[in-house]
Design an enzyme around this catalytic site. Sequence first.
Site, PDB file in Angstrom:
ATOM      1  N   HIS A   1       0.833  -1.205   0.000  1.00 35.81           N
ATOM      2  CA  HIS A   1       0.000   0.000   0.000  1.00 35.81           C
ATOM      3  C   HIS A   1       0.866   1.253   0.000  1.00 35.81           C
ATOM      4  O   HIS A   1       2.037   1.216   0.337  1.00 35.81           O
ATOM      5  CB  HIS A   1      -0.963   0.017   1.190  1.00 35.81           C
ATOM      6  CG  HIS A   1      -0.286  -0.017   2.534  1.00 35.81           C
ATOM      7  ND1 HIS A   1       0.248  -1.181   3.066  1.00 35.81           N
ATOM      8  CD2 HIS A   1      -0.038   0.960   3.437  1.00 35.81           C
ATOM      9  CE1 HIS A   1       0.771  -0.918   4.249  1.00 35.81           C
ATOM     10  NE2 HIS A   1       0.628   0.376   4.496  1.00 35.81           N
TER      11      HIS A   1
ATOM     12  N   HIS B   1       0.797   5.442   1.181  1.00 41.33           N
ATOM     13  CA  HIS B   1       0.165   6.516   1.945  1.00 41.33           C
ATOM     14  C   HIS B   1       0.316   7.806   1.153  1.00 41.33           C
ATOM     15  O   HIS B   1       1.404   8.118   0.670  1.00 41.33           O
ATOM     16  CB  HIS B   1       0.865   6.704   3.296  1.00 41.33           C
ATOM     17  CG  HIS B   1       0.712   5.551   4.228  1.00 41.33           C
ATOM     18  ND1 HIS B   1      -0.262   5.499   5.198  1.00 41.33           N
ATOM     19  CD2 HIS B   1       1.412   4.399   4.339  1.00 41.33           C
ATOM     20  CE1 HIS B   1      -0.146   4.377   5.874  1.00 41.33           C
ATOM     21  NE2 HIS B   1       0.863   3.672   5.366  1.00 41.33           N
TER      22      HIS B   1
END
Length: 196
Positions: free
Chosen positions: A106, A108
């Site tokens: 992932h 951010h």
Amino acid sequence: AVSGIVYDSGNVFAKIVRGEIPSTKVLETPHALAILDAFPMVRGHTILIPRAGYPTLADMPEEAAAQLLKELPRLTKAVMEATGAEGVNVVQNSGAAAGQEIFHAHFHIIPRYSGDKLVKLGPSSKDMINTDDAAEVASLIKEQLARYSPSPVPGSPLALVLNAHAIVLALHTYIHRTVDAILIHFTRTFFGRALG
């Protein structure tokens, strides 16, 4: 897995992708999902995740990474404009040593403002890189990159060059074999008559 980390399909992001845990979604595509961080560092802190499960970025196939990362520029623009941020940090932690806590790759997207002192990398070295060390490290990285050669994108200049190269090689082989056959036929015909 390239990272050596076994993917756990029970991780929080996998559950969010499957709809088992509620989230505030801001972007959905067949390959990607962007959600607001449930525990944001700042208002608008957003997380971009692939729908498919890979423990780290290093474990993602090229195509999956491309499908995810193509959403990053527009998501970054949207976060900046929605929050009035002056900039953003795009952060990706791969592996526990890098600070990764949820082993589902992932990114951010963290809105930033002048003087917020929110995220800061350590200072760069005061000494410039040693040229011998740079050459050695660059050589090692290039050696590893060769192991993970990218597949050329169809229609890209690299793909066209590789296709042209393959055509030239095939043509060269055809011509070489044809010339060999002609020479063999000529030699048999000429020497066969001369000797007979």
